[in-house]
Write an enzyme that holds these catalytic residues in place. Structure first.
Site, PDB file in Angstrom:
ATOM      1  N   GLY A 230      57.332   3.553  30.342  1.00 22.61           N
ATOM      2  CA  GLY A 230      57.217   2.946  31.675  1.00 22.61           C
ATOM      3  C   GLY A 230      56.466   3.956  32.545  1.00 22.61           C
TER       4      GLY A 230
ATOM      5  N   GLN B 219      60.005  -4.495  24.313  1.00 18.00           N
ATOM      6  CA  GLN B 219      60.571  -3.957  25.562  1.00 18.00           C
ATOM      7  C   GLN B 219      61.305  -5.030  26.351  1.00 18.00           C
ATOM      8  OE1 GLN B 219      57.490  -3.349  24.456  1.00 18.00           O
ATOM      9  NE2 GLN B 219      56.746  -1.321  25.003  1.00 18.00           N
TER      10      GLN B 219
ATOM     11  N   ASP C 218      50.339  -0.459  34.807  1.00 17.78           N
ATOM     12  CA  ASP C 218      50.127   0.935  34.382  1.00 17.78           C
ATOM     13  C   ASP C 218      48.936   1.577  35.073  1.00 17.78           C
ATOM     14  OD1 ASP C 218      51.674  -0.353  31.985  1.00 17.78           O
ATOM     15  OD2 ASP C 218      51.903   1.821  31.856  1.00 17.78           O
TER      16      ASP C 218
ATOM     17  N   ASN D 203      48.399  -3.776  32.206  1.00 19.40           N
ATOM     18  CA  ASN D 203      49.840  -3.739  31.919  1.00 19.40           C
ATOM     19  C   ASN D 203      50.044  -4.046  30.436  1.00 19.40           C
ATOM     20  OD1 ASN D 203      52.605  -3.460  32.911  1.00 19.40           O
ATOM     21  ND2 ASN D 203      52.827  -5.643  32.531  1.00 19.40           N
ATOM     22  N   LYS D 204      51.268  -4.072  30.016  1.00 22.41           N
ATOM     23  CA  LYS D 204      51.620  -4.281  28.604  1.00 22.41           C
ATOM     24  C   LYS D 204      50.855  -5.445  27.983  1.00 22.41           C
ATOM     25  CE  LYS D 204      53.629  -2.321  26.567  1.00 22.41           C
ATOM     26  NZ  LYS D 204      52.971  -1.315  25.674  1.00 22.41           N
TER      27      LYS D 204
HETATM   28  O1  MRU Z   1      54.310   0.915  26.570  1.00 21.97           O
HETATM   29  P1  MRU Z   1      55.276   0.886  27.726  1.00 21.97           P
HETATM   30  O2  MRU Z   1      56.607   0.356  27.350  1.00 21.97           O
HETATM   31  O3  MRU Z   1      55.349   2.236  28.408  1.00 21.97           O
HETATM   32  O4  MRU Z   1      54.603  -0.129  28.751  1.00 21.97           O
HETATM   33  C1  MRU Z   1      55.222  -0.269  30.005  1.00 21.97           C
HETATM   34  C2  MRU Z   1      54.608  -1.314  30.855  1.00 21.97           C
HETATM   35  O5  MRU Z   1      53.636  -1.947  30.507  1.00 21.97           O
HETATM   36  C3  MRU Z   1      55.227  -1.483  32.218  1.00 21.97           C
HETATM   37  O6  MRU Z   1      55.087  -2.801  32.663  1.00 21.97           O
HETATM   38  C4  MRU Z   1      54.534  -0.541  33.217  1.00 21.97           C
HETATM   39  O7  MRU Z   1      54.542   0.778  32.736  1.00 21.97           O
HETATM   40  C5  MRU Z   1      55.143  -0.582  34.556  1.00 21.97           C
HETATM   41  S1  MRU Z   1      56.745   0.173  34.595  1.00 21.97           S
HETATM   42  C6  MRU Z   1      57.334   0.113  36.156  1.00 21.97           C
END
Ligand code: MRU
Length: 356
Positions: free
Chosen positions: A52, A201, A242, A252-253
């Site tokens: 995150g 996640q 991100d 984002n993810k």
């Molecule tokens: O690969 P991850 O689990 O770190 O990806 C996280 C995300 O895509 C979240 O949506 C993003 O970091 C925002 S967290 C407030």
């Protein structure tokens, strides 16, 4: 275990160490791990033991301070040179989230501007900065949550993707902050969590923290979002971010952009939640964002008792995607909600003096 009572990332100040709730073990075996070695901290970020955008920034900031403590007997030139190497090394753990470099640069910058002072004084300034990053994040998430709450009504259906909740930040989360804050105010929402292939996640983390907070939560596979929207169950989509480009394109993810396209089709507002520190004004559009590529085994083997793809199949595993700004109804930050045209409203969010 009520996850809401646990800290995602913490610093043991008495015996300097990074304490993280190991997210690879959730939801089944919650475990706090203690890290002091820079290589272990790098690995924890890379393997998503801490994950995150805001959480990895905080973890890296504490990691840089802990490293500074370890090299405190060096002469000041060597101390600063090794600190810079440590910053660059931690920053290489993951490429996409801007908060990682943002937090590391903040702590390193404090060392640089105090370079004329004694090493203990420099380290003390770094400790204060790292702690400030974490406490500011809690405040930021709360403010993001307050703005997010103005977008929904008690009982609404919200669809979310990945985890932009408490587990991704110091507290509350970003996209899930309105839901948790709503709980504090006696409200309840019906949250649909995309399971979020390949690392789950949504299933392992968002569903876990929402259920723990007493939220009415329904888990769906990623490919069910269209049907759930079509049935009229979703009033708004809330996702994290991100890295946000100057034109409002949001990274984002992986899978987020597909959800945005579906939301547009069904006329459902799609909101991106991010602290202002996630906005990267050095990039004009999302096309410039480096997308992290991850190991094929996350798709072919992980979570299965045996491999579920032929040995010689090619695998493509981008960890993030970019949602075009034209699909985004609003960008919710601690300074307010930016609305299109984003090239103007983002500048207003970031007006001078607001962000360190
Ligand atoms: O690969 P991850 O689990 O770190 O990806 C996280 C995300 O895509 C979240 O949506 C993003 O970091 C925002 S967290 C407030």
């Amino acid at each position: 275990m009520n996850i809401m009572k646990y800290e995602t990332v913490a610093l043991d100040e008495n015996d300097p160490a990074l304490l993280i709730l190991d997210q690879t073990k959730l939801p089944n075996d919650p475990e706090i791990i203690r890290l002091t070695d820079i290589h272990d901290i790098h690995r924890a970020i890379q393997t998503l033991q801490v994950r995150g955008a805001p959480a990895i920034g905080i973890a890296a900031a504490f990691g840089l301070y802990i490293t500074a403590m370890k090299i405190r007997d060096e002469d000041s030139g060597t101390f600063l040179a090794r600190l810079k190497d440590a910053r660059d090394y931690l920053n290489s753990a993951r490429p996409t989230a801007v908060n990682l470099s943002w937090a590391l640069n903040r702590v390193y910058h404090v060392a640089e501007i105090n370079a004329g002072k004694s090493i203990p004084e420099i380290i003390e300034a770094m400790r204060r900065e790292a702690i400030a990053i974490k406490s500011e994040d809690t405040d930021t998430c709360r403010r993001i949550g307050e703005y997010g709450l103005t977008l929904i009504h008690d009982g609404d259906g919200i669809l979310t993707h990945c985890n932009a909740g408490q587990l991704a930040t110091s507290k509350y989360g970003t996209a899930l902050a309105p839901i948790h804050l709503g709980r504090e105010k006696g409200m309840n929402f019906h949250v649909y969590c995309d399971e979020t292939r390949p690392l789950l996640q949504g299933a392992r983390l968002s569903a876990f923290e929402l259920v723990a907070d007493g939220v009415d939560t329904t888990l769906i596979c990623d490919n069910m979002a269209s049907q759930v929207m079509k049935e009229g169950r979703v009033n708004a989509v809330f996702v994290g971010c991100d890295r946000l480009a100057a034109n409002g394109d949001a990274c984002n993810k992986i899978g987020t952009s597909g959800v945005a396209i579906l939301a547009k089709y069904y006329g459902i507002p799609f909101y991106v939640f991010c602290p202002a520190s996630t906005i990267d004004m050095t990039i004009k559009t999302g096309a410039e964002i480096v997308i992290e590529q991850r190991e094929p085994e996350e798709i072919t083997e992980m979570w299965y008792s045996k491999r579920m793809a032929p040995e010689d199949v090619k695998v493509y595993n981008p960890a993030f995607d970019v949602t075009g700004h034209e699909l985004i109804s609003g960008i919710v930050t601690e300074f307010g909600i930016a609305r299109p045209p984003y090239s103007e409203s983002i500048k207003e969010i970031l007006r001078p003096g607001r962000l360190l």
